[in-house]
Write a protein that holds these residues in place. Sequence first.
Motif, short mmCIF file in Angstrom:
data_model
loop_
_atom_site.label_atom_id
_atom_site.label_comp_id
_atom_site.label_asym_id
_atom_site.label_seq_id
_atom_site.Cartn_x
_atom_site.Cartn_y
_atom_site.Cartn_z
N ALA A 207 0.86 -1.19 0.00
CA ALA A 207 0.00 0.00 0.00
C ALA A 207 0.89 1.24 0.00
N PRO A 208 0.48 2.32 -0.66
CA PRO A 208 1.27 3.55 -0.60
C PRO A 208 1.44 4.02 0.84
N LYS A 209 2.59 4.57 1.15
CA LYS A 209 2.85 5.08 2.49
C LYS A 209 1.77 6.09 2.87
N GLY A 210 1.27 5.98 4.09
CA GLY A 210 0.23 6.88 4.54
C GLY A 210 -1.16 6.27 4.51
N THR A 211 -1.28 5.10 3.90
CA THR A 211 -2.57 4.40 3.90
C THR A 211 -2.95 4.07 5.35
N PRO A 212 -4.17 4.37 5.77
CA PRO A 212 -4.56 4.12 7.16
C PRO A 212 -4.32 2.66 7.57
N GLN A 213 -3.68 2.49 8.73
CA GLN A 213 -3.31 1.15 9.17
C GLN A 213 -4.51 0.22 9.34
N PRO A 214 -5.66 0.71 9.81
CA PRO A 214 -6.81 -0.21 9.90
C PRO A 214 -7.21 -0.80 8.55
N ILE A 215 -7.07 -0.02 7.48
CA ILE A 215 -7.38 -0.54 6.14
C ILE A 215 -6.33 -1.56 5.72
N VAL A 216 -5.06 -1.27 6.00
CA VAL A 216 -3.99 -2.22 5.70
C VAL A 216 -4.23 -3.53 6.44
N ASP A 217 -4.59 -3.42 7.72
CA ASP A 217 -4.84 -4.62 8.52
C ASP A 217 -6.00 -5.43 7.95
N LYS A 218 -7.05 -4.74 7.51
CA LYS A 218 -8.19 -5.44 6.94
C LYS A 218 -7.81 -6.13 5.63
N MET A 219 -6.98 -5.46 4.80
CA MET A 219 -6.54 -6.06 3.55
C MET A 219 -5.68 -7.29 3.80
N VAL B 49 -5.97 -9.40 6.25
CA VAL B 49 -6.90 -10.48 6.58
C VAL B 49 -7.57 -11.01 5.31
N GLU B 50 -8.00 -10.10 4.44
CA GLU B 50 -8.71 -10.51 3.23
C GLU B 50 -7.80 -11.25 2.25
N VAL B 51 -6.55 -10.81 2.12
CA VAL B 51 -5.60 -11.47 1.23
C VAL B 51 -5.32 -12.89 1.72
N GLN B 52 -5.08 -13.04 3.02
CA GLN B 52 -4.79 -14.37 3.56
C GLN B 52 -5.99 -15.29 3.38
N LYS B 53 -7.18 -14.74 3.56
CA LYS B 53 -8.39 -15.52 3.34
C LYS B 53 -8.49 -15.95 1.89
N ALA B 54 -8.18 -15.03 0.97
CA ALA B 54 -8.30 -15.30 -0.46
C ALA B 54 -7.34 -16.38 -0.93
N ILE B 55 -6.06 -16.25 -0.57
CA ILE B 55 -5.06 -17.19 -1.10
C ILE B 55 -5.17 -18.57 -0.47
N ASN B 56 -5.99 -18.68 0.58
CA ASN B 56 -6.20 -19.99 1.20
C ASN B 56 -7.52 -20.63 0.80
N THR B 57 -8.22 -20.01 -0.16
CA THR B 57 -9.43 -20.65 -0.69
C THR B 57 -9.00 -21.82 -1.58
N PRO B 58 -9.83 -22.85 -1.68
CA PRO B 58 -9.49 -23.99 -2.54
C PRO B 58 -9.23 -23.57 -3.98
N GLU B 59 -9.99 -22.57 -4.48
CA GLU B 59 -9.83 -22.13 -5.87
C GLU B 59 -8.43 -21.57 -6.11
N LEU B 60 -7.99 -20.68 -5.23
CA LEU B 60 -6.67 -20.06 -5.43
C LEU B 60 -5.55 -21.04 -5.10
N LYS B 61 -5.74 -21.91 -4.14
CA LYS B 61 -4.72 -22.91 -3.85
C LYS B 61 -4.45 -23.78 -5.08
N THR B 62 -5.52 -24.13 -5.80
CA THR B 62 -5.36 -24.94 -7.01
C THR B 62 -4.61 -24.16 -8.09
N ILE B 63 -4.97 -22.89 -8.27
CA ILE B 63 -4.28 -22.05 -9.26
C ILE B 63 -2.82 -21.89 -8.89
#
Length: 327
Positions: free
Chosen positions: A260-272, A274-288
């Motif tokens: 994220a560009p420097k200065g992006t609010p940390q709560p948004i970074v923290d939420k992203m 969580v969402e990225v880790q959730k995404a890459i651990n889905t069966p669909e992305l694990k297969t890809i």
Amino acid sequence: MFKQFNLSANIKRVVLLICALPLVAMAQEWPTKPITFVVPFPAGGGTDAFARPLATQLTKQLGKQIIIDNRGGAGGTLGASIAAKAAPDGYSFFVGAAHHAIAPAMYPNLDYDIEKSFIPVAMIASPPQVIVVNPKNVQVKDLKEFIALLKKNPGKFNYASAGNGSSHHLAGEQFKMLTKTFITHIPYRGAGPAMQDLIAGQVDIEFDGLGSSAAQIKNGSIVALAVASQKRAPGFPNVPTAAEAGLVGYEVSTWYGLFAPKGTPQPIVDKMIVEVQKAINTPELKTIWTNNGSDTPNLTGDAFGKFVSADIKRWSAVAKASGAKLD
């Protein structure tokens, strides 16, 4: 005096809490509009191979469109420069790669700093580099024959890269240094255009990230001689490691990560995160990811930032030892 000190400290905590409330509220509401991922290479390369499936999955999770903005050029540094200047409002992110850990050693006048201009969010993939050849131009059965052919024909063959200062470039130069061979470097504006010319036979060899070579290896358009990792890549059990094929010490992995560009609010970074880790651990992305030769990484935030810092130092030493220069 003691009570007054405690009261003052409590007041400070209340003030900080009040100041933080708008950021917390922002993160709870975010996103309210589409988000842009700046990908610093043309479509069809290794970065795209992971960024696009991730964007599709995050769109489902967040309920807002993730838009891929391909900005190729200068070994990925042009797109990085653009992303570094984006508004730090949580609606612009940068998909960086190992190339950006190499860039400081190759481009002395960068107008951004990968460590200071961005906040590390998460590593999204980490496939090994792979040595691939056009089977019509380079007719060998294995890596041993390949190296022997190069030694008999210095300067006859060439290799494509995703651009000057990319991991493909440094992987090629490291290979030449270890094998004492000479191959002409042909830089492209990204792995996608380089792969197109490799398939067409306009170039002979590529030291590529497995993500952008995977489909072409499987359909037989190109031949994989070895992966530059300690173990064989997921999804490619028949491709030996460089060490297994006789080239001990040739280990080059690539990685792709979200910033994220420097200065992006940390709560948004923290939420992203969580969402990225959730995404890459889905069966669909694990297969890809497996089909593209990558494990699913678990490296986020500050830990990912420390990894990037260490990688910058590592690639700086490789660049110095190999004598790699911008062509």
